[in-house]
Write a protein that holds these residues in place. Structure first.
Motif, short mmCIF file in Angstrom:
data_model
loop_
_atom_site.label_atom_id
_atom_site.label_comp_id
_atom_site.label_asym_id
_atom_site.label_seq_id
_atom_site.Cartn_x
_atom_site.Cartn_y
_atom_site.Cartn_z
N ARG A 108 0.84 -1.31 -0.07
CA ARG A 108 -0.13 0.02 0.07
C ARG A 108 0.84 1.27 -0.18
O ARG A 108 0.31 2.27 -0.04
N ALA A 111 0.27 3.42 -3.04
CA ALA A 111 -0.95 3.98 -3.15
C ALA A 111 -1.12 5.36 -2.34
O ALA A 111 -1.87 6.13 -2.49
N SER A 184 -9.30 8.24 -0.52
CA SER A 184 -8.25 7.15 -1.14
C SER A 184 -7.30 6.76 -0.20
O SER A 184 -7.13 5.62 0.16
N THR A 187 -8.22 5.15 3.18
CA THR A 187 -8.88 3.68 3.03
C THR A 187 -7.77 2.72 2.89
O THR A 187 -7.63 1.89 3.61
N HIS A 188 -6.68 3.15 2.31
CA HIS A 188 -5.40 2.36 2.58
C HIS A 188 -5.06 2.15 3.77
O HIS A 188 -4.53 1.16 4.37
N LEU A 190 -6.74 2.64 6.42
CA LEU A 190 -7.74 1.56 7.41
C LEU A 190 -7.22 0.14 7.24
O LEU A 190 -7.38 -0.42 7.93
N PHE A 191 -7.01 -0.07 6.04
CA PHE A 191 -6.52 -1.39 5.65
C PHE A 191 -5.18 -1.92 6.44
O PHE A 191 -4.99 -2.76 6.99
#
Lengths: 237, 237
Positions: A108, A111, A184, A187-188, A190-191
């Motif tokens: 990630r 990203a 965006s 979200t990464h 978060l993961f």
């Protein structure tokens, strides 16, 4: 079984398994630490190296499994000895998955790179990973000493990771709502946070395995594990 | 080993393991299907039942592990027979994790409940889960028939799940950006989608185990597995 040669050789096989598991633990720890550092520093090169390293853990797990099965078939170990061999298999599986989490965080990095990352959220993620890595380190120490007491302490502390994860999860949601341009990247993050929280769960699994290896009993009772965010609603919604 | 009684009894032990694994497969399939249905219908009661059911798979996995170890120690199986026993252990571990995914989706029913869920996203999630459940069903069929060919076909198709997951991931991000009030619910849908994508990975793992059980060889080469969203940036950002 009283032949000293056979006894000593079984002992060596156990030591081999134990050494391999400890090696895996060291690699998994380092991968996760490096992955979070790469995320914070937006270091894509380091991320690539971490991703490539994952195969070492896959191979180590396979080796441990194969050696363990040979030992079980050849020695037919019972009771404590069998728990030692089975424990190595179980812990290797958890460590392989910890490596997967590190790899996923590393993936990630690209990203998230270049987007404005709020310092406070990044710090939250670092802090969460420090907590998870401490748990991992201490459970690996408990493995070296076969300490049921130390293992149980690690298991009890998983609560802290869950609480911090839940709070970080809320913060990330809030930040996304404040400015949709953050969605965006957040979200990464978060993961990534979820991956780190799962590392804590694996440390808990390992703690339970060590307890079982040392005592032959299972740790029962309320298990302080689990993602509490499944029911989190962002404030105001 | 020519004693027909012993041979027949080993055979029964293998059949027992196989039946237990197939049972686990059926339960895991149903849990995931029910969890997605509960999510779509906002059925918190059904979600609670699914969460409670997870322990059945945990117990089944433990039982399979314990029986398998007894079989290995007692029979010292070699080659194909050993692969059968080890295969049961591996597949049981994957199925236990599929059940975890179902449980995690069920836990999110309450968080998503009551929020306006865009029909198109919910349909996307249903469609993704249908694909994953088809993979799971077909890999369980391949297990029953020990078909290396069928297993390999399942493995090849994991690409479709990954592609659909990536597209759903993008849609969810876009929807969150359009209206920040969607962020909370969409985040949970994002984790649900991720869980379903991982069910596809477990089906792929199982396919590889079956191939190994049937042939003694490992499926090598480009493995069509993995979440491609780790590098996804929302459009316009």
């Amino acid at each position: 079984m009283s032949d000293p040669h056979i006894v000593s050789s079984f002992d060596e096989e156990l030591k081999y398994l134990m050494r391999r598991v400890s090696e895996m633990g060291g690699i998994a720890e380092r991968m996760v630490g490096d992955a979070v550092a790469a995320l914070v520093a937006s270091d894509a090169g380091s991320a690539q190296r971490i991703i490539a390293e994952d195969i070492i853990l896959d191979d180590a797990e396979r080796d441990i499994n194969e050696r363990a099965i040979v030992v079980i078939a050849k020695r037919q170990p019972m009771a404590h000895d069998l728990r030692e061999v089975m424990g190595a298999i179980r812990i290797a599986a958890d460590l392989e998955r910890v490596g997967d989490m590190g790899k996923n965080i590393a993936k990630r990095v690209v990203a998230v790179q270049g987007t404005a990352q709020p310092k406070q959220l990044v710090r939250g993620l670092e802090h969460l990973s420090e907590l998870a890595l401490t748990q991992l380190k201490e459970v690996l120490d408990a493995y070296s000493t076969r300490s049921a007491v130390a293992a149980n302490q690690v298991r009890q502390r998983d609560d802290e990771i869950d609480a911090m994860y839940t709070s970080l999860f809320r913060e990330l949601l809030t930040y996304m709502m404040e400015d949709p341009r953050n969605i965006s990247a957040c979200t990464h993050l978060l993961f990534c946070a979820k991956n780190i929280e799962r590392i804590g769960d694996h440390a808990t699994n390992i703690a339970e395995t060590i307890y079982y290896m040392a005592t032959g009993d299972r740790l029962l009772g309320e298990r302080p594990r689990g993602d509490k965010t499944a029911t989190v609603m962002a404030s105001g919604h």
